[in-house]
Design a protein around this motif. Structure first.
Motif, PDB file in Angstrom:
ATOM      1  N   SER A  25      47.586 -33.444  73.645  1.00  7.41           N
ATOM      2  CA  SER A  25      46.422 -34.093  74.251  1.00  7.41           C
ATOM      3  C   SER A  25      46.073 -35.395  73.547  1.00  7.41           C
ATOM      4  CB  SER A  25      45.219 -33.153  74.265  1.00  7.41           C
ATOM      5  OG  SER A  25      44.717 -32.951  72.972  1.00  7.41           O
ATOM      6  N   VAL A  26      46.377 -35.505  72.253  1.00  4.00           N
ATOM      7  CA  VAL A  26      46.082 -36.734  71.514  1.00  4.00           C
ATOM      8  C   VAL A  26      47.105 -37.832  71.819  1.00  4.00           C
ATOM      9  CG1 VAL A  26      45.923 -37.760  69.208  1.00  4.00           C
ATOM     10  CG2 VAL A  26      44.824 -35.578  69.670  1.00  4.00           C
ATOM     11  N   VAL A  27      48.384 -37.460  71.984  1.00  2.97           N
ATOM     12  CA  VAL A  27      49.423 -38.482  72.148  1.00  2.97           C
ATOM     13  C   VAL A  27      49.794 -38.752  73.602  1.00  2.97           C
ATOM     14  CG1 VAL A  27      50.393 -38.043  69.880  1.00  2.97           C
ATOM     15  CG2 VAL A  27      51.387 -36.897  71.861  1.00  2.97           C
ATOM     16  N   SER A  28      49.416 -37.868  74.531  1.00  2.00           N
ATOM     17  CA  SER A  28      49.780 -38.106  75.930  1.00  2.00           C
ATOM     18  C   SER A  28      48.934 -39.236  76.493  1.00  2.00           C
ATOM     19  CB  SER A  28      49.604 -36.828  76.756  1.00  2.00           C
ATOM     20  OG  SER A  28      48.248 -36.443  76.799  1.00  2.00           O
ATOM     21  N   GLU A  29      49.493 -39.924  77.448  1.00  3.81           N
ATOM     22  CA  GLU A  29      48.796 -41.055  78.059  1.00  3.81           C
ATOM     23  C   GLU A  29      47.703 -40.564  78.996  1.00  3.81           C
ATOM     24  OE1 GLU A  29      49.056 -43.948  76.924  1.00  3.81           O
ATOM     25  OE2 GLU A  29      50.772 -43.499  75.694  1.00  3.81           O
ATOM     26  N   PRO A  30      46.607 -41.251  79.100  1.00  4.46           N
ATOM     27  CA  PRO A  30      46.341 -42.561  78.524  1.00  4.46           C
ATOM     28  C   PRO A  30      45.836 -42.529  77.088  1.00  4.46           C
ATOM     29  CG  PRO A  30      44.490 -41.927  79.869  1.00  4.46           C
ATOM     30  CD  PRO A  30      45.509 -40.810  79.975  1.00  4.46           C
ATOM     31  N   GLY A  32      47.323 -41.640  74.311  1.00  2.00           N
ATOM     32  CA  GLY A  32      48.292 -42.010  73.285  1.00  2.00           C
ATOM     33  C   GLY A  32      48.171 -43.448  72.821  1.00  2.00           C
ATOM     34  N   SER A  33      48.157 -44.377  73.761  1.00  2.00           N
ATOM     35  CA  SER A  33      48.074 -45.794  73.405  1.00  2.00           C
ATOM     36  C   SER A  33      46.721 -46.148  72.799  1.00  2.00           C
ATOM     37  CB  SER A  33      48.319 -46.673  74.634  1.00  2.00           C
ATOM     38  OG  SER A  33      49.622 -46.474  75.109  1.00  2.00           O
ATOM     39  N   SER A  34      45.649 -45.609  73.364  1.00  2.00           N
ATOM     40  CA  SER A  34      44.324 -45.938  72.836  1.00  2.00           C
ATOM     41  C   SER A  34      44.107 -45.323  71.454  1.00  2.00           C
ATOM     42  CB  SER A  34      43.225 -45.506  73.806  1.00  2.00           C
ATOM     43  OG  SER A  34      43.230 -44.102  73.981  1.00  2.00           O
ATOM     44  N   ALA A  39      44.049 -46.188  65.564  1.00  2.00           N
ATOM     45  CA  ALA A  39      44.628 -46.029  64.223  1.00  2.00           C
ATOM     46  C   ALA A  39      44.870 -47.394  63.591  1.00  2.00           C
ATOM     47  CB  ALA A  39      45.927 -45.227  64.291  1.00  2.00           C
ATOM     48  N   PHE A  40      45.408 -48.338  64.386  1.00  2.00           N
ATOM     49  CA  PHE A  40      45.639 -49.699  63.900  1.00  2.00           C
ATOM     50  C   PHE A  40      44.325 -50.349  63.480  1.00  2.00           C
ATOM     51  CE2 PHE A  40      45.480 -54.218  65.089  1.00  2.00           C
ATOM     52  CZ  PHE A  40      46.391 -54.734  64.172  1.00  2.00           C
ATOM     53  N   GLU A  41      43.319 -50.305  64.368  1.00  2.00           N
ATOM     54  CA  GLU A  41      42.039 -50.964  64.089  1.00  2.00           C
ATOM     55  C   GLU A  41      41.304 -50.317  62.919  1.00  2.00           C
ATOM     56  OE1 GLU A  41      40.092 -50.803  67.877  1.00  2.00           O
ATOM     57  OE2 GLU A  41      41.408 -52.353  68.737  1.00  2.00           O
ATOM     58  N   THR A  42      41.336 -48.994  62.834  1.00  2.00           N
ATOM     59  CA  THR A  42      40.681 -48.293  61.727  1.00  2.00           C
ATOM     60  C   THR A  42      41.321 -48.669  60.405  1.00  2.00           C
ATOM     61  OG1 THR A  42      40.109 -46.442  63.177  1.00  2.00           O
ATOM     62  CG2 THR A  42      40.068 -46.021  60.807  1.00  2.00           C
ATOM     63  N   LEU A  94      51.387 -36.922  64.116  1.00  2.00           N
ATOM     64  CA  LEU A  94      50.529 -38.030  64.540  1.00  2.00           C
ATOM     65  C   LEU A  94      50.885 -39.304  63.794  1.00  2.00           C
ATOM     66  CD1 LEU A  94      46.921 -36.562  64.898  1.00  2.00           C
ATOM     67  CD2 LEU A  94      48.304 -37.660  66.666  1.00  2.00           C
ATOM     68  N   LEU A  95      51.045 -39.193  62.479  1.00  2.00           N
ATOM     69  CA  LEU A  95      51.405 -40.369  61.678  1.00  2.00           C
ATOM     70  C   LEU A  95      52.740 -40.952  62.114  1.00  2.00           C
ATOM     71  CD1 LEU A  95      50.284 -39.266  58.129  1.00  2.00           C
ATOM     72  CD2 LEU A  95      49.237 -41.002  59.571  1.00  2.00           C
ATOM     73  N   LEU A  96      53.727 -40.086  62.323  1.00  2.00           N
ATOM     74  CA  LEU A  96      55.038 -40.564  62.770  1.00  2.00           C
ATOM     75  C   LEU A  96      54.940 -41.249  64.132  1.00  2.00           C
ATOM     76  CD1 LEU A  96      57.329 -37.596  61.719  1.00  2.00           C
ATOM     77  CD2 LEU A  96      57.304 -39.901  60.753  1.00  2.00           C
ATOM     78  N   TYR A  97      54.165 -40.679  65.016  1.00  2.00           N
ATOM     79  CA  TYR A  97      53.985 -41.259  66.348  1.00  2.00           C
ATOM     80  C   TYR A  97      53.380 -42.652  66.235  1.00  2.00           C
ATOM     81  CZ  TYR A  97      51.978 -41.854  71.020  1.00  2.00           C
ATOM     82  OH  TYR A  97      51.610 -42.341  72.246  1.00  2.00           O
ATOM     83  N   TRP A  98      52.328 -42.794  65.455  1.00  2.00           N
ATOM     84  CA  TRP A  98      51.686 -44.102  65.301  1.00  2.00           C
ATOM     85  C   TRP A  98      52.603 -45.093  64.611  1.00  2.00           C
ATOM     86  CZ3 TRP A  98      46.798 -41.341  63.179  1.00  2.00           C
ATOM     87  CH2 TRP A  98      46.068 -40.801  64.249  1.00  2.00           C
ATOM     88  N   CYS A  99      53.406 -44.629  63.668  1.00  2.00           N
ATOM     89  CA  CYS A  99      54.375 -45.514  63.004  1.00  2.00           C
ATOM     90  C   CYS A  99      55.443 -45.970  63.995  1.00  2.00           C
ATOM     91  CB  CYS A  99      55.034 -44.814  61.816  1.00  2.00           C
ATOM     92  SG  CYS A  99      53.952 -44.596  60.392  1.00  2.00           S
TER      93      CYS A  99
END
Length: 141
Positions: A25-30, A32-34, A39-42, A94-99
């Protein structure tokens, strides 16, 4: 042990796993991108405020409420030690996905803090990118 089919758009699971469902639920779209953008902005904001990056725990705590994930993910069929192990695995994914998306840079076992953006080798030294770039190109393993 009884099994229950869970409908997920791209595949089916034979057994319900609350941690896998939370991760999906965290990584599925929409989302996932948001979430990756968050993560980038934080991470970027953390660097601006502290002149250093957040640890993994600090990043996840800053991004998600409540900080106690086990109070949200109910999995009463596993012992608490197994739940904690599943939670650590979920956080690692989650970390790997964001990386992989280029939202953050972090190498487990090497880095102590998370950096915003993808690290690209420049002259033998990894430099974080300034903005989140998501490509549709296949990822190399």
């Amino acid at each position: 042990m009884a099994t229950q089919l869970v409908e997920v758009e791209s595949f089916q699971m034979a057994v319900r796993d609350p941690f896998l469902e939370a991760l999906i639920s965290v990584v599925s779209e929409p989302n996932g991108s948001s979430t990756a953008q968050q993560a980038f902005e934080t991470t970027r904001d953390w660097w601006d405020k502290h002149s250093d990056g957040p640890t993994v725990a600090e990043l996840l705590e800053a991004m998600f409420e409540p900080a106690d994930w086990l109070s949200v993910i109910a999995d009463h069929n596993r012992p608490i030690a197994a739940q904690e192990a599943q939670l650590e695995l979920m956080r690692s994914w989650l970390l790997l996905y964001w990386c992989r998306l280029g939202a953050i840079s972090f190498v487990a076992g090497v880095d102590l803090v998370v950096r915003p953006g993808a690290a690209f080798p420049v002259g033998g030294v990894a430099q974080p990118s300034n903005e989140l770039c998501v490509s549709n190109a296949p990822l190399d393993n």
